[in-house]
Design an enzyme around this catalytic site. Sequence first.
Site, PDB file in Angstrom:
ATOM      1  N   HIS A  46      12.217   8.185  12.976  1.00 15.42           N
ATOM      2  CA  HIS A  46      11.084   7.292  12.718  1.00 15.42           C
ATOM      3  C   HIS A  46       9.757   8.054  12.868  1.00 15.42           C
ATOM      4  O   HIS A  46       8.868   7.662  13.627  1.00 15.42           O
ATOM      5  CB  HIS A  46      11.123   6.085  13.646  1.00 15.42           C
ATOM      6  N   ARG A  70      11.979  -0.044   7.277  1.00 15.50           N
ATOM      7  CA  ARG A  70      12.583  -0.763   8.391  1.00 15.50           C
ATOM      8  C   ARG A  70      14.098  -0.670   8.299  1.00 15.50           C
ATOM      9  O   ARG A  70      14.688  -0.911   7.247  1.00 15.50           O
ATOM     10  CB  ARG A  70      12.156  -2.250   8.370  1.00 15.50           C
ATOM     11  N   ASP A  77      14.645   7.615   7.717  1.00 15.37           N
ATOM     12  CA  ASP A  77      13.725   7.824   8.838  1.00 15.37           C
ATOM     13  C   ASP A  77      13.816   6.682   9.827  1.00 15.37           C
ATOM     14  O   ASP A  77      13.317   6.788  10.942  1.00 15.37           O
ATOM     15  CB  ASP A  77      12.287   7.953   8.326  1.00 15.37           C
ATOM     16  N   GLU A  99      17.270   0.817  16.764  1.00 17.43           N
ATOM     17  CA  GLU A  99      16.598   2.008  17.290  1.00 17.43           C
ATOM     18  C   GLU A  99      15.623   1.676  18.416  1.00 17.43           C
ATOM     19  O   GLU A  99      14.938   2.566  18.923  1.00 17.43           O
ATOM     20  CB  GLU A  99      15.855   2.739  16.163  1.00 17.43           C
ATOM     21  N   ARG A 108       0.824  -1.215   0.000  1.00 21.01           N
ATOM     22  CA  ARG A 108       0.000   0.000   0.000  1.00 21.01           C
ATOM     23  C   ARG A 108       0.856   1.263   0.000  1.00 21.01           C
ATOM     24  O   ARG A 108       0.571   2.224  -0.727  1.00 21.01           O
ATOM     25  CB  ARG A 108      -0.935  -0.003   1.221  1.00 21.01           C
TER      26      ARG A 108
END
Length: 317
Positions: free
Chosen positions: A293, A232, A256, A261, A153
């Site tokens: 993120h 990811r 991002d 993390e 998507r």
Amino acid sequence: MKIFAYALRDFDEKDLFIAACEEAGVEYGYTAEYPSIENAYLAEGYQGISIITNPVGPELAQRFYDLGVRHISTRSIGMDHIDQEYCRKIGMKVSNISYTPDTVADYTVMMMLMALRKMPLLMKKAELQDFSLEGKIGRELRTCTVGVIGTGRIGRSVIRDLSGFGCRVLCYDVNPAPDAVGQAEYVPLDTLLTESDIITLYAPGLPETYHMLGAEEIRRMKPGVILVNCARGSLIDTDAMIAALISGHIGYAALDTIEHEENLYYCNLCGVALDRPQRAQLLSLPNVLLSSHMAFYTEQAVGDMVRNSVGALCEDL
């Protein structure tokens, strides 16, 4: 029927969570704390819990199960922070949510444009009143070939947005999406790597996609390629990427999300000495744009995340 939420933010999630629970007619509880062995007792008597992207390993999953929890819903698309295999073993259901793909798609295009126009450098120079032009020349997106890895998507939404810029778009996915055909050209991964000026990823964080862009894949990319990751961190071998950024083979990385993390983002860690050497090295490089993120973070997406998490738990209880 009772639902408990962990790491529920007071300033944007709490009211949405309460409204969703009351509309569904379920009892609820919540805390701003992230779930841990020490505070797992808060979920005692609740059949379902809602969490965010914090690790849930075997010990914590077992503790929740012993307290009566039978369903963990994460308010995120990714589920790689939960030991799903162990949860299946003990009979604990795990579910994720969906949210508007436009939020990440918009952010991705923004990151591409910022990288092409060297925006972090321009802003830093302007703060110092350096308004010269040398070293600041950018590129136009329409002149680039953009490679999109993963046409779910979000990937398809990025392709849709890119079509308006007039650039050539290549895409790769093990399961091609019919509605992406016409807006992008499906090609083998090697073709995408060798012909793209910009590469962006939307594959899930699975064992089979771990470091899908490693040293060898990076070596096959065009010199000066721009790498964008709003999916990811585990998809890219960070050490190999850093080496290529230093050598200049990767011209720019707009990230991002990065590896390692967990227990970092969404926390105020001002003044804390962080033991994250890869992140520190990335921040030291002039050809890196690193955000925390945040691609998902819009009013629409947060509403989707909370309501869909409550909805998933209610369907199962």
